[in-house]
Design a protein around this motif. Structure first.
Motif, PDB file in Angstrom:
ATOM      1  N   LEU A  30       0.833  -1.192   0.000  1.00 11.80           N
ATOM      2  CA  LEU A  30       0.000   0.000   0.000  1.00 11.80           C
ATOM      3  C   LEU A  30       0.872   1.248   0.000  1.00 11.80           C
ATOM      4  O   LEU A  30       1.810   1.370   0.779  1.00 11.80           O
ATOM      5  CB  LEU A  30      -0.907  -0.003   1.229  1.00 11.80           C
ATOM      6  CG  LEU A  30      -1.820  -1.217   1.384  1.00 11.80           C
ATOM      7  CD1 LEU A  30      -2.586  -1.122   2.693  1.00 11.80           C
ATOM      8  CD2 LEU A  30      -2.778  -1.333   0.217  1.00 11.80           C
ATOM      9  N   LYS A  31       0.541   2.197  -0.880  1.00 11.26           N
ATOM     10  CA  LYS A  31       1.196   3.494  -0.921  1.00 11.26           C
ATOM     11  C   LYS A  31       0.093   4.549  -0.846  1.00 11.26           C
ATOM     12  O   LYS A  31      -0.639   4.765  -1.799  1.00 11.26           O
ATOM     13  CB  LYS A  31       2.020   3.648  -2.199  1.00 11.26           C
ATOM     14  CG  LYS A  31       3.165   2.647  -2.303  1.00 11.26           C
ATOM     15  CD  LYS A  31       3.952   2.823  -3.592  1.00 11.26           C
ATOM     16  CE  LYS A  31       5.084   1.811  -3.670  1.00 11.26           C
ATOM     17  NZ  LYS A  31       5.847   1.945  -4.936  1.00 11.26           N
ATOM     18  N   PHE A 258     -13.946  -7.471  -0.995  1.00 16.86           N
ATOM     19  CA  PHE A 258     -13.161  -7.029  -2.157  1.00 16.86           C
ATOM     20  C   PHE A 258     -13.064  -8.179  -3.144  1.00 16.86           C
ATOM     21  O   PHE A 258     -12.691  -9.306  -2.779  1.00 16.86           O
ATOM     22  CB  PHE A 258     -11.766  -6.588  -1.724  1.00 16.86           C
ATOM     23  CG  PHE A 258     -10.877  -6.182  -2.872  1.00 16.86           C
ATOM     24  CD1 PHE A 258     -10.996  -4.931  -3.441  1.00 16.86           C
ATOM     25  CD2 PHE A 258      -9.939  -7.068  -3.392  1.00 16.86           C
ATOM     26  CE1 PHE A 258     -10.194  -4.553  -4.507  1.00 16.86           C
ATOM     27  CE2 PHE A 258      -9.131  -6.708  -4.446  1.00 16.86           C
ATOM     28  CZ  PHE A 258      -9.254  -5.439  -5.012  1.00 16.86           C
ATOM     29  N   GLY A 259     -13.383  -7.906  -4.401  1.00 16.21           N
ATOM     30  CA  GLY A 259     -13.270  -8.940  -5.426  1.00 16.21           C
ATOM     31  C   GLY A 259     -14.230 -10.085  -5.178  1.00 16.21           C
ATOM     32  O   GLY A 259     -15.281  -9.945  -4.542  1.00 16.21           O
ATOM     33  N   GLN A 260     -13.853 -11.267  -5.673  1.00 15.33           N
ATOM     34  CA  GLN A 260     -14.705 -12.446  -5.555  1.00 15.33           C
ATOM     35  C   GLN A 260     -14.655 -13.079  -4.182  1.00 15.33           C
ATOM     36  O   GLN A 260     -15.665 -13.587  -3.693  1.00 15.33           O
ATOM     37  CB  GLN A 260     -14.290 -13.500  -6.601  1.00 15.33           C
ATOM     38  CG  GLN A 260     -14.753 -13.207  -8.008  1.00 15.33           C
ATOM     39  CD  GLN A 260     -14.384 -14.342  -8.944  1.00 15.33           C
ATOM     40  OE1 GLN A 260     -13.285 -14.890  -8.897  1.00 15.33           O
ATOM     41  NE2 GLN A 260     -15.303 -14.708  -9.814  1.00 15.33           N
ATOM     42  N   ASN A 304      -9.683  -0.973  -7.971  1.00 14.58           N
ATOM     43  CA  ASN A 304      -8.616  -1.452  -7.090  1.00 14.58           C
ATOM     44  C   ASN A 304      -8.100  -0.353  -6.160  1.00 14.58           C
ATOM     45  O   ASN A 304      -7.027  -0.485  -5.585  1.00 14.58           O
ATOM     46  CB  ASN A 304      -7.444  -2.011  -7.919  1.00 14.58           C
ATOM     47  CG  ASN A 304      -7.736  -3.395  -8.442  1.00 14.58           C
ATOM     48  OD1 ASN A 304      -8.765  -3.986  -8.119  1.00 14.58           O
ATOM     49  ND2 ASN A 304      -6.848  -3.927  -9.251  1.00 14.58           N
ATOM     50  N   LYS A 305      -8.852   0.713  -6.027  1.00 13.05           N
ATOM     51  CA  LYS A 305      -8.416   1.829  -5.177  1.00 13.05           C
ATOM     52  C   LYS A 305      -9.187   1.820  -3.859  1.00 13.05           C
ATOM     53  O   LYS A 305     -10.415   1.772  -3.843  1.00 13.05           O
ATOM     54  CB  LYS A 305      -8.625   3.165  -5.886  1.00 13.05           C
ATOM     55  CG  LYS A 305      -8.175   4.377  -5.046  1.00 13.05           C
ATOM     56  CD  LYS A 305      -8.544   5.688  -5.708  1.00 13.05           C
ATOM     57  CE  LYS A 305      -7.674   5.947  -6.919  1.00 13.05           C
ATOM     58  NZ  LYS A 305      -7.928   7.293  -7.486  1.00 13.05           N
ATOM     59  N   SER A 318      -5.211   4.611  -1.728  1.00 15.64           N
ATOM     60  CA  SER A 318      -4.108   3.716  -2.087  1.00 15.64           C
ATOM     61  C   SER A 318      -4.581   2.773  -3.175  1.00 15.64           C
ATOM     62  O   SER A 318      -5.677   2.195  -3.074  1.00 15.64           O
ATOM     63  CB  SER A 318      -3.629   2.918  -0.869  1.00 15.64           C
ATOM     64  OG  SER A 318      -2.555   2.063  -1.243  1.00 15.64           O
ATOM     65  N   LEU A 319      -3.769   2.645  -4.201  1.00 18.09           N
ATOM     66  CA  LEU A 319      -4.097   1.759  -5.319  1.00 18.09           C
ATOM     67  C   LEU A 319      -3.438   0.407  -5.091  1.00 18.09           C
ATOM     68  O   LEU A 319      -2.224   0.323  -4.871  1.00 18.09           O
ATOM     69  CB  LEU A 319      -3.615   2.358  -6.635  1.00 18.09           C
ATOM     70  CG  LEU A 319      -4.010   1.606  -7.906  1.00 18.09           C
ATOM     71  CD1 LEU A 319      -5.522   1.640  -8.105  1.00 18.09           C
ATOM     72  CD2 LEU A 319      -3.303   2.198  -9.116  1.00 18.09           C
TER      73      LEU A 319
END
Length: 819
Positions: A30-31, A258-260, A304-305, A318-319
């Motif tokens: 993470l940034k 998040f996601g599947q 994805n953020k 963060s992306l």
């Protein structure tokens, strides 16, 4: 000509090698970046109701810095970057909140009057710029410090403090948001808890409720355990199930899906972002949270953020990097060598063809065992190569039972259908429909087959290219071009002989590459094979049968009936299959080829399902190697690029290409045969064989270019949904098409008009069956088949007389020599 083909092949290979980059294995660390979005006044965010509804942050109630309860709601529209303030909304803190769609549900809480039991629905009207407030049925008792989540339009509330009790509760309550009835008691949590985190996420095919951490009392220590409750039809009998312990104890954390299959847990006390994978039951630490975040905050994920609204009014973003594996030069060398073999086979067989019977049927001299292997290769696409292990990875072996119906299907086909195809010496399956009914039935059946296969060829090329490009760095356009063009070349040059013999090579490559993957996993996980099977058994990954007759789920009845009718349909009305029947010398050899097909289909199914289980064990044991950005559907190419040694990756990628090419080449040859035989030859009087052979090759090139261009267009324009819709609609007629053949063979009264009415009405019926989810999708073929048969037979009584001469055309009028 041959020199030009070799030059084209070398050019494509070199281009793919140069433009397909070696992908590096990236960390998804993470940034964080900050964006100031302060309001005009101090945001009373402490212990407030918080959530993100329709990309809008809503913060209501809570406490200010002066420890006074706030009644204000703050709304931040992330898309327009605007703040809005609504006074006199909710005057409570320490309640539970859950977002669903464009609504935020605020439950219970605590204010100067003590614990509360009110439930309020908040919705931000973006057009009118107002916060709509709706009072929902109150909780059965006062409740604070609980957690909440929404699944399938039902609001769930977990634990918390009842009234003024200092001990946490284990109660779970639920409210149907559609009916707005009264709160109902749900299955209690295994242990008392408050300040826990709750979320809804998929575990395989089913939605589940998840509860993490929290405390068991006001003075209790933070907990590091978690539980899930499967909302599926069958598994909910298990109640709450304990998951693997969290890496650290958490309380008052925020959880989002998040996601599947991933859940992000934001531990603001220790500034850690944890990720839990529901399929593999594993935890990883993604990284640290910004220091300014001191409590549970409003959190959103856009693609994805990750976006967090902090206490001081800043947005922290963060992306998540989309991780990729690596494909090296040795891998490309293995793939290019494989392609060179295919081109060589096409060139070899192009020298032994003089007419269309050679081109389409191999002179009817194909060895029975090769025809049997080709049957498997034609039916196994690259989608299946990746989709079945992905399905098994995320669920279990429930669909493995479909292989048992082969032992019923083959005797039915060989006894009732095969004699007609062999005795009449039909080139395409649809010639029989003309003999039995009329030319319109023949052309309808052939045209329906061609439409379905054209859509299928584009999808077969596009999906594996998309999956490989996403995780390996291989350029998707070049992937489509190379696979499509090379398949077209060897099919057009060598005809069905090239198709069948490349099929044999491709089956060996597919099975070999998967076996290599399984053994590598078995002997690289800690504890070796013994630990491998122990983990798989402990998580019930070999579960195979569901012993009930629920027609809307994958029960034993659905699996058995659905797979039986699906196999009968493909083995009797699919030209890619029927073509293999005619390519052998005798009926006896054809029967042998069918049993060879069964004999290799069973081990193929076993290793494909075992591969999915192996992937589960591998990532359960190595959770740090599975990025949250990878979907379950992409697990096979992700493992290939990230988990295999150099060179072996190329071998397995070649296996994916082999699966795509075996389906593509077989379909190309069969569709060309249908076009040339059922349409061109029918309207072209007495064409010469040399002319027909030329037309066959030109048609193959044209169809191959069309399929390749269609797949590339899908990749470029993102019109996959249109093609999915097209193949879904045409696929609804597949069961009816099989019913059309059954009407011809098993009835003497059915006429052409009735038969056409049956197959068309079956497709229309299935549109409604699909729309209203009346039965499981595996039963669509059975419904279409049965409806076509019954409706077509009954309609024939209203559409004139039956065909007068049925000698040798039905099972009841067959000749002795046909038996």
């Amino acid at each position: 000509m041959l020199k030009r083909i070799f030059v084209l092949f070398i050019f494509l290979s070199f281009t793919a090698f140069c433009f397909s980059r070696d992908a590096n294995e990236n960390s998804s660390g993470l940034k964080w970046t900050n964006r100031n979005v302060n309001t005009a006044s101090d945001v009373a965010i402490h212990a407030a109701f918080k959530g993100v509804a329709d990309n809008t942050f809503i913060i209501a109630g809570g406490m200010g810095h002066d420890r006074q309860f706030s009644c204000t709601a703050y709304i931040y529209d992330n898309l327009s970057s605007q703040w809005f303030i609504e006074p006199n909304t909710i005057c409570s803190a320490y309640g539970a909140s859950a977002a669903n769609g464009d609504n935020l549900y605020c439950i219970g809480g605590y204010n100067e009057n003590g614990p509360q039991k009110s439930v309020i629905q908040l919705r931000w009207d973006k057009k009118e710029k107002i916060l709509e407030k709706k009072i929902l049925p109150s909780l059965p008792h006062n409740l604070s410090c609980a957690s909440a989540a929404v699944a399938k339009n039902i609001l769930y509330v977990f634990g918390g403090y009842k009234d003024s009790d200092s001990n946490a509760a284990s109660d779970v309550w639920c409210l149907d948001l559609k009916s707005n009835g009264q709160w109902q008691k749900f299955s209690d949590l295994p242990e008392d808890r408050c300040f826990s985190a709750a979320v809804v996420q998929n575990k395989g095919d089913n939605k589940c409720l998840y509860v993490f951490g929290g405390k068991d009392s006001i003075d209790g220590a933070a907990l590091n355990d978690g539980f899930y409750y499967d909302l599926g039809v069958e598994k909910n009998k298990a109640g709450w199930v304990k998951i693997r312990d969290l890496p650290l104890p958490v309380e008052n954390a925020a959880a989002i899906n998040f996601g599947q299959s991933s859940i992000f847990l934001f531990d603001t006390a220790q500034k850690k972002l944890l990720s839990y994978h529901t399929v593999t039951d594993s935890w990883i630490t993604l990284g640290s949270l910004p220091k300014e975040i001191n409590e549970q905050n409003a959190i959103n994920v856009v693609q994805n953020k990750i976006v967090i609204l902090s206490l001081n009014g800043n947005l922290h973003e963060s992306l998540l990097a989309a991780s990729q594996g690596f494909i090296k030069s040795l891998d490309y060398a293995a793939i290019i060598f494989y392609f060179a073999i295919l081109i060589g086979i096409g060139i070899y067989f192009s020298r032994h063809e003089s007419n269309t019977e050679d081109f389409f049927l191999g002179g009817r001299k194909i060895p029975w065992w090769a025809a049997g292997v080709s049957l498997l290769a034609t039916q196994v696409s690259s989608i299946g190569f990746m989709a079945i292990p992905a399905k098994t990875f995320s669920t279990d072996w429930l669909y493995f039972g479909t292989i048992l119906t082969w032992f019923i299907t083959v005797p039915i086909v060989t006894h009732f259908y095969l004699p007609f195809f062999r005795t009449m010496k039909v080139a395409t399956a649809y010639e029989y429909l003309e003999f039995r009914f009329n030319s319109l039935c023949r052309m309808f059946g052939s045209l329906l087959f061609c439409f379905m296969m054209l859509a299928r060829m584009a999808i077969v090329l596009y999906l594996p290219a998309l999956a490989l490009a996403a995780v390996t760095g291989i350029n998707e356009y070049l992937c489509i071009a190379v696979v499509g063009i090379i398949s077209t070349i060897y099919t057009a040059m060598g005809g069905v002989k090239a198709v069948i013999w490349t099929d044999v090579i491709q089956v060996i490559l597919m099975m070999g590459s998967i076996i290599v993957c399984i053994f590598l996993i078995m002997f690289t996980v800690d504890g070796g094979p013994a630990s491998f099977f122990d983990t798989a058994i402990r998580y019930n990954k070999f579960h195979t049968f569901r012993w009930d007759w629920d027609m809307t789920a994958a029960s034993i009845g659905v699996i058995f009936i659905g797979s039986l009718f699906s196999k009968i349909a493909s083995m009797t009305s699919d030209q890619t299959i029927v073509q293999r029947y005619a390519s052998t010398t005798t009926k006896k050899q054809t029967i042998k080829s069918l049993w060879v097909h069964v004999g290799i289909s069973i081990p193929w199914a076993a290793i494909v399902f075992l591969f999915g289980t192996a992937l589960f064990v591998y990532y359960h044991s190595n959770p740090e190697k599975l990025s949250p950005t990878i979907s379950n559907d992409s697990i096979v190419p992700w493992f290939i690029s990230q988990g295999l040694p150099m060179g072996v990756s190329g071998l397995v990628i070649a296996g994916i290409f082999a699966a795509a090419q075996s389906t593509l080449s077989g379909t190309l040859n069969s569709v060309t045969m249908a076009i040339v035989t059922d349409f061109y030859k029918k309207f072209k009087k007495d064409p010469e064989e040399t002319h027909m052979l030329k037309i066959a090759r030109i048609s193959t090139y044209a169809l191959g270019i069309f399929s390749t261009a269609s797949a590339m267009m899908m990749a470029f324009a993102g019109i996959r949904s249109l093609w999915d819709f097209f193949i879904a609609i045409t696929g609804l007629f597949a069961g009816g098409l099989a019913g059309l053949f059954a009407l011809g063979i098993f009835t003497t009264r059915t006429n052409a008009a009735g038969a056409l009415f049956g197959v068309i009405s079956s497709g229309i019926l299935l549109v409604f069956v699909q729309k209203f989810n009346i039965v499981h999708l595996l039963l669509y073929g059975a419904v279409g088949f049965i409806w076509c048969f019954v409706a077509g037979y009954l309609a024939s009584f209203f559409f004139g007389k039956k065909k007068e001469n049925l000698d040798g055309l039905t099972y009841f009028t067959r000749r002795k020599e046909d038996v």
